[in-house]
Design an enzyme around this catalytic site. Sequence first.
Site, mmCIF file in Angstrom:
data_model
loop_
_atom_site.group_PDB
_atom_site.id
_atom_site.type_symbol
_atom_site.label_atom_id
_atom_site.label_comp_id
_atom_site.label_asym_id
_atom_site.label_seq_id
_atom_site.Cartn_x
_atom_site.Cartn_y
_atom_site.Cartn_z
ATOM 1 N N ASN A 39 51.193 26.496 32.089
ATOM 2 C CA ASN A 39 50.772 26.507 30.688
ATOM 3 C C ASN A 39 51.757 27.260 29.786
ATOM 4 O O ASN A 39 52.036 28.441 30.005
ATOM 5 C CB ASN A 39 49.387 27.166 30.607
ATOM 6 C CG ASN A 39 48.551 26.650 29.460
ATOM 7 O OD1 ASN A 39 48.954 25.735 28.736
ATOM 8 N ND2 ASN A 39 47.362 27.217 29.292
ATOM 9 N N HIS A 124 32.351 27.232 31.565
ATOM 10 C CA HIS A 124 32.426 28.233 30.502
ATOM 11 C C HIS A 124 31.320 28.033 29.470
ATOM 12 O O HIS A 124 31.057 26.903 29.063
ATOM 13 C CB HIS A 124 33.764 28.124 29.756
ATOM 14 C CG HIS A 124 34.953 28.376 30.619
ATOM 15 N ND1 HIS A 124 36.240 28.332 30.132
ATOM 16 C CD2 HIS A 124 35.074 28.699 31.926
ATOM 17 C CE1 HIS A 124 37.081 28.607 31.105
ATOM 18 N NE2 HIS A 124 36.402 28.829 32.220
ATOM 19 N N ARG A 149 30.432 31.185 33.149
ATOM 20 C CA ARG A 149 31.213 32.308 32.619
ATOM 21 C C ARG A 149 30.877 32.488 31.157
ATOM 22 O O ARG A 149 31.006 31.545 30.364
ATOM 23 C CB ARG A 149 32.714 32.021 32.784
ATOM 24 C CG ARG A 149 33.590 33.189 32.393
ATOM 25 C CD ARG A 149 35.067 32.809 32.334
ATOM 26 N NE ARG A 149 35.433 32.251 31.045
ATOM 27 C CZ ARG A 149 36.680 32.159 30.580
ATOM 28 N NH1 ARG A 149 37.699 32.578 31.325
ATOM 29 N NH2 ARG A 149 36.935 31.632 29.394
ATOM 30 N N TYR A 161 39.684 36.443 23.084
ATOM 31 C CA TYR A 161 40.000 35.568 24.202
ATOM 32 C C TYR A 161 38.740 34.827 24.672
ATOM 33 O O TYR A 161 37.683 35.435 24.849
ATOM 34 C CB TYR A 161 40.582 36.345 25.409
ATOM 35 C CG TYR A 161 40.513 35.463 26.632
ATOM 36 C CD1 TYR A 161 41.429 34.429 26.787
ATOM 37 C CD2 TYR A 161 39.463 35.559 27.542
ATOM 38 C CE1 TYR A 161 41.318 33.537 27.831
ATOM 39 C CE2 TYR A 161 39.342 34.670 28.596
ATOM 40 C CZ TYR A 161 40.276 33.661 28.732
ATOM 41 O OH TYR A 161 40.153 32.765 29.758
ATOM 42 N N ASP A 213 35.205 37.307 32.007
ATOM 43 C CA ASP A 213 36.657 37.501 32.140
ATOM 44 C C ASP A 213 37.126 38.524 31.118
ATOM 45 O O ASP A 213 37.027 38.289 29.910
ATOM 46 C CB ASP A 213 37.351 36.144 31.912
ATOM 47 C CG ASP A 213 38.813 36.149 32.314
ATOM 48 O OD1 ASP A 213 39.389 37.243 32.496
ATOM 49 O OD2 ASP A 213 39.384 35.040 32.439
ATOM 50 N N HIS A 215 40.232 39.521 31.003
ATOM 51 C CA HIS A 215 41.569 39.022 30.681
ATOM 52 C C HIS A 215 42.643 40.095 30.550
ATOM 53 O O HIS A 215 43.351 40.180 29.535
ATOM 54 C CB HIS A 215 41.520 38.115 29.442
ATOM 55 C CG HIS A 215 42.339 36.875 29.617
ATOM 56 N ND1 HIS A 215 43.598 36.738 29.103
ATOM 57 C CD2 HIS A 215 42.102 35.742 30.303
ATOM 58 C CE1 HIS A 215 44.085 35.548 29.435
ATOM 59 N NE2 HIS A 215 43.200 34.934 30.180
ATOM 60 N N GLU A 239 36.178 39.528 35.932
ATOM 61 C CA GLU A 239 37.525 39.017 36.216
ATOM 62 C C GLU A 239 38.597 39.798 35.466
ATOM 63 O O GLU A 239 38.404 40.160 34.299
ATOM 64 C CB GLU A 239 37.528 37.546 35.776
ATOM 65 C CG GLU A 239 38.824 36.814 35.979
ATOM 66 C CD GLU A 239 38.649 35.340 35.608
ATOM 67 O OE1 GLU A 239 37.514 34.816 35.732
ATOM 68 O OE2 GLU A 239 39.633 34.720 35.187
ATOM 69 N N GLU A 265 44.745 34.907 38.994
ATOM 70 C CA GLU A 265 45.133 33.602 38.457
ATOM 71 C C GLU A 265 46.616 33.516 38.114
ATOM 72 O O GLU A 265 47.161 32.425 38.013
ATOM 73 C CB GLU A 265 44.262 33.223 37.246
ATOM 74 C CG GLU A 265 44.430 34.132 36.051
ATOM 75 C CD GLU A 265 43.465 33.787 34.917
ATOM 76 O OE1 GLU A 265 42.283 33.583 35.198
ATOM 77 O OE2 GLU A 265 43.908 33.721 33.768
ATOM 78 N N ARG A 286 41.754 34.643 42.818
ATOM 79 C CA ARG A 286 41.732 33.585 41.808
ATOM 80 C C ARG A 286 42.903 32.608 41.883
ATOM 81 O O ARG A 286 43.075 31.788 40.989
ATOM 82 C CB ARG A 286 41.743 34.252 40.421
ATOM 83 C CG ARG A 286 40.536 35.114 40.155
ATOM 84 C CD ARG A 286 39.417 34.362 39.518
ATOM 85 N NE ARG A 286 39.816 33.792 38.254
ATOM 86 C CZ ARG A 286 39.497 32.544 37.857
ATOM 87 N NH1 ARG A 286 38.777 31.780 38.618
ATOM 88 N NH2 ARG A 286 39.893 32.109 36.684
ATOM 89 N N HIS A 315 41.313 29.584 39.936
ATOM 90 C CA HIS A 315 41.534 29.255 38.534
ATOM 91 C C HIS A 315 41.383 27.746 38.330
ATOM 92 O O HIS A 315 41.954 26.969 39.079
ATOM 93 C CB HIS A 315 42.968 29.685 38.200
ATOM 94 C CG HIS A 315 43.235 29.884 36.758
ATOM 95 N ND1 HIS A 315 44.507 29.796 36.228
ATOM 96 C CD2 HIS A 315 42.415 30.198 35.729
ATOM 97 C CE1 HIS A 315 44.446 30.045 34.931
ATOM 98 N NE2 HIS A 315 43.201 30.293 34.602
ATOM 99 N N ASP A 319 44.495 23.581 32.045
ATOM 100 C CA ASP A 319 45.922 23.444 32.381
ATOM 101 C C ASP A 319 46.157 23.232 33.872
ATOM 102 O O ASP A 319 47.275 22.952 34.287
ATOM 103 C CB ASP A 319 46.732 24.641 31.857
ATOM 104 C CG ASP A 319 46.095 25.991 32.125
ATOM 105 O OD1 ASP A 319 45.081 26.308 31.482
ATOM 106 O OD2 ASP A 319 46.621 26.733 32.974
ATOM 107 N N GLU A 342 36.432 27.245 39.504
ATOM 108 C CA GLU A 342 36.291 27.182 38.041
ATOM 109 C C GLU A 342 36.489 25.745 37.576
ATOM 110 O O GLU A 342 37.397 25.061 38.024
ATOM 111 C CB GLU A 342 37.337 28.090 37.367
ATOM 112 C CG GLU A 342 37.215 28.132 35.850
ATOM 113 C CD GLU A 342 38.248 29.057 35.199
ATOM 114 O OE1 GLU A 342 39.266 29.383 35.843
ATOM 115 O OE2 GLU A 342 38.028 29.459 34.041
ATOM 116 N N TRP A 405 47.601 39.872 26.773
ATOM 117 C CA TRP A 405 46.683 38.811 26.371
ATOM 118 C C TRP A 405 45.991 38.319 27.588
ATOM 119 O O TRP A 405 45.190 38.413 28.177
ATOM 120 C CB TRP A 405 47.415 37.618 25.736
ATOM 121 C CG TRP A 405 46.434 36.550 25.346
ATOM 122 C CD1 TRP A 405 45.646 36.525 24.229
ATOM 123 C CD2 TRP A 405 46.102 35.367 26.073
ATOM 124 N NE1 TRP A 405 44.859 35.422 24.230
ATOM 125 C CE2 TRP A 405 45.112 34.697 25.345
ATOM 126 C CE3 TRP A 405 46.538 34.816 27.291
ATOM 127 C CZ2 TRP A 405 44.551 33.490 25.769
ATOM 128 C CZ3 TRP A 405 45.996 33.630 27.721
ATOM 129 C CH2 TRP A 405 45.006 32.962 26.963
#
Length: 405
Positions: A39, A124, A149, A161, A213, A215, A239, A265, A286, A315, A319, A342, A405
């Site tokens: 991605n 999600h 999630r 996020y 998550d 993140h 996560e 991930e 992940r 993951h 993507d 996921e 991020w």
Amino acid sequence: MPRTIVAADVIVTSPGRNFVTLKVTTSDGLVGWGDATLNGRELAVASYLRDHLCALLVGRDADRIEDTWQYLYRGAYWRRGPVTMAAIGAVDLALWDINGKALGVPVHQLLGGPVRDGVMIYTHATGWDVPELLEAVDAKREQGFLAVRAQFGVPGLDTVYGVSRSGAAYEPAGRGVGPKVEVWETSAYLRHAPVALQAVRDHVGPDLHLLHDAHHRLTPTEAIRLGKSLEGVDLFWLEDVLPAENQQLLRQVRAQTHVPLAIGEVFNSVYDSLDLVSERLIDYLRVAVGHVGGISHYRKILAHAEVYQVKAGPHGPSDVSPVSLAGSLHVGLATHNFAVQEFMGYPAETYEVFRPGWSIRDGYMHPGDAPGLGVEVDEKAAAAFAYEPAYLPVARNRDGSVKDW
Ligand code: EZ4
Ligand code: CO
């Protein structure tokens, strides 16, 4: 007669989002598909394949999957890394696909056959505020999902996020040249996360599996606070509480909170998870099959994790293409320590190019019984969707400094 690779071609297409796909063709007319999507850095992997690997594949014996993996991994001298491993992963997925087609069996049969009836998936649910979040969770439950999630807006922040404000499905990669900037404030998040997640638990009752998550945003101290504040929520997992480079920091988090942790991930080989798994600093790993060099390396990572009672929860955002997702499901069906996959879903156009054999029933996913990976790719349809630059966002703190991020 050996089955020889006669062509390896890279397809870059953007049906709703960018995907990089490898097509491998053999002397007896079989075609195998691999996913090389990374991605926001898609063209780097496309070049690695086109400029360096495709020519090496032509003339090789397609049945020697493991030897080709070793040849590409050890033979590069420059080992590991997301670009290298995604490229090798695409080759590996394509060769397992070919092998299954040659023998007339689904890939899960090559891996020892099913150990479960289906692979549980989580999807999600996002809501900017709590009522919207509860509605989103209800909608997923009505679709039969057993695991969800939950991501939510944070009072005082304009972007967060995992949450879209338009009501459209969340997709982190934004089209256009260069990342969008999101402003982040950890203190506001830490105050609000237990409120939002407890509201979800109170609303749904005990049965639904809830995930969240963080993140990569927290320090160990912040992660401990979050973990402790969520212990009553009964999360399936929390996560990416920390960025996973300095992994010894996770020992502090583990010592002070029993919330189950999932990480990995962004990992691309077994060496990224060696300590996390053998010290059992995580409960769920992940890693995505395409990003760790394909099925050949992924099954070794999972075998290592099995010894330490760490389970796979790979993951599966948009993507990860339908081809990689199929690879993951075949492994998941045939691997004992595979907990959950996921499934974010795809834009409608994606299905114009990728025709997956996998399907969803009652919260479980099934890779299907077609030979190989069971995903067909429509090259004509792919050609109609030209690559468009797209980037993941970057986050900045209130003072303007860059945040993970
Ligand atoms: O940030 O897919 O759990 N899912 C995630 C994703 C990732 C993106 C990266 O490509 O964290 O949203
Ligand atoms: Co994540």
